[in-house]
Design an enzyme around this catalytic site. Sequence first.
Site, short mmCIF file in Angstrom:
data_model
loop_
_atom_site.label_atom_id
_atom_site.label_comp_id
_atom_site.label_asym_id
_atom_site.label_seq_id
_atom_site.Cartn_x
_atom_site.Cartn_y
_atom_site.Cartn_z
N LYS A 1 40.97 42.09 34.69
CA LYS A 1 40.50 40.73 34.95
C LYS A 1 40.80 39.82 34.13
O LYS A 1 41.14 38.56 34.39
CB LYS A 1 38.99 41.05 34.86
N SER B 1 29.18 43.13 38.91
CA SER B 1 29.77 42.22 37.79
C SER B 1 29.90 40.77 38.04
O SER B 1 30.15 39.94 37.08
CB SER B 1 31.10 42.88 37.60
#
Length: 766
Positions: free
Chosen positions: A715, A672
């Site tokens: 996140k 990611s």
Amino acid sequence: MDQILPVILLKGLILLPNEEVKIELNNKISKDVTSLATKHYNREVLVITPINNLEETPEVSDLPSYGVIAKIKSRIELPSTNVRITLKGLDRVKILKFNNNKNHPDILEAHFTKIELPQLDEIEYIAIIQKLKDLTNEFVNKSPQISNSILNTINTIDDLSTLTDTICSFIPLSFQKKLSYVAEINAIYRAKNLIKELKIELEILKLDDKLEEELTSSLEQNQKEFILKEKIKAIEKELGEYNEPTKDYLTKLDSLKLPKKTYQKIFNEIEKLAYTTDISPEQAMIRNYLDWILNLPWQKETFENNNLTDIKNKLDATHFGLEEIKTRILEYVALKNNNPDLKSPIICLVGPPGTGKTSIAKNIAQALNREFYKISVGGLNDTSELMGHKRTYMGSSPGKIIQGLRKCHSKNPLMLIDEVDKITINYQDDPSSCLLEILDREQNTEFMDNYLEEPFDLSKIFFILTANNLDNIPEALQNRLEIINVSSYTNYEKIALAKKYLIPKILEENNIDNKIISISDEMFNYLIDAYTNEAGVRELRLVLEKIIRKIVLLGLQNNRTKISKIKLKEFLGIPKYEKIINKKYDYAGRINALGISGYGGLIIPVEACIFEGKGQIILTGMLGKVMEESTKVALDYIKSHQKEFHLLDFFFNLKDIHIHFLEGATKKDGPSAGMAITTCLLSLLLNKKINNTYAFTGEITLTGEILKVGGLKAKIIGAYNNNIKRIYIPEANREDLDEIPDAIKEELEIILVKNYNEIFPELFAN
Ligand code: ADP
């Protein structure tokens, strides 16, 4: 003077002087020897035992140089053509040479001489004879296998040589030892050796006696016990009653209303107990078993609260947010009010530590009026911890489920199985598989604990499980569970939670009834950033407790202490954490990536530098394989789009690039960071700074496509808590935004990206 006698070889058989043996001869030569001896040698032969009795036809050179003259006392020709003879040993002799008989070349003859016995000291002679006789008497008297009549012979012998040979003929000696007795011409040496041998035999006999004695006494004890037990049984039958403790167990058993089979099993155990003695270990084992099984809540249940408003109030009064789990509980109660047979759901709360999973479970138990029991399975690697140990093991007991039921005194508690994602599965054992059995609504009405060995109904238990990471729960187990995610808290939520729940709770626990602190939202934010680093509120609670303790200690509790940075420093010391974003990092080649750890979302700064080299790429910061690969993908994406990125003049093959991921002590992996790495490299190569309040997450492909990532909610909360103002995320993650609190969406600019070429112009505009 030399003498000659025909030789008879007796393989494996030793004839001593004075000894008599009966043997049957079947080989021709031996038979011929005896007839020759009968005819010409006064029925005498020389008996020789070959040393190696395995040799089929021994060579003359292999024969010993001694033998025993023997008299053929009888000789009978048997119908089978065999000859049976009785030989009596007369004397040991020394052989001088062997030769074949002139008339019968097959027959061996020996020339021998009588042995001159050495002179013996008379006193020593008599003393040895006496000692030998004494020991022999003792030995024969103690050996049941040897007839005492032999002693009559022994006691009348006055010749040492005869005495030793006679003794030697009946005491247990090995073949080789006996052979060496034949060879030993000196009677004194033979006698001394025999004395030693007899002493050993006597020691062996003593040891035998001791063992025998021990064995008999233990047998006697067992027999005594058996007889006593039989007597007790008979008396009890006669009187028709049991002893006191047995009666208590029976009364208890009758009060329990158990299934017939279980009743019978327990009844049998009680009966067994009546026939054991107080000191027997079996009694302790049966009692332990009965104490467990008779004290289980076979029928007992608490009355479940079904008042929806009351339950809602109770849950809201103690816990901030956590709406999903609260709603699920209310749904369950509402449905159960319609259908009393409804089984409770099996819920698994998944989220970072300190987010209230354990405490809400406890609170749900209170609100529903169920007992609460917590089982920690983190690190558990042994099935029997849950399922119990077999009764045959010393000190065994039931597993944790049954233990919990006994503690709760009711069969419908709320059981919290904590940290299911941390169960240790190894090749020997898999405790998660027995959780499947425990949680299976079809099977758990008949749950069989290894210790109890009787089925117990677990279907009334309300199970709640907790985990930090869903990925670590085996899929078979996941399928049994209703997963409810508990996400990290934003600073905004933490402040509300602290004001409404944590501070009042701490004050209440410490019996402080006035509000002793005043803290602004801004100061709270600073407190959270500078003194805690977590997704939940565990650390925050500890910090607040510390502040309150300090205020009380300083005697300031009667006023409201206004919290400032200076006061925080005074109470808590210098700040423990410094938010990366609070520092100015305004140089090209440094950007923020969004990451995730066990503690929730976090910011991972990425730095890069370039220097003369050979086109190498160096990566540091505890990276996993996937992350290394995604770095290469990012670089090659840039190389293959040099023109679009205005990098045509750049010669990658003449430079080395070093990329470093900060927070070096934390292991990082996954694809990611692709979009973040690409941005970092372009910032470095184009020498363009990227705003320090921006952060990136998204996998990149070689064509610049941005792919979906996991853990987006955590996140985003991590970014928000770290003062990030704008985030770049994959377009493919759009639907995850529904879960993000509005307060965050209002403050955070979220850019959705499909392909990197969409954001390049804006990020790197002149
Ligand atoms: P977890 O089981 O998720 O690791 P805990 O239940 O042990 O977390 O929570 C840690 C502390 O934080 C407890 O004192 C708990 O009361 C408090 N806490 C966490 N979340 C909340 C919440 N939503 N409302 C009130 N208190 C909370």
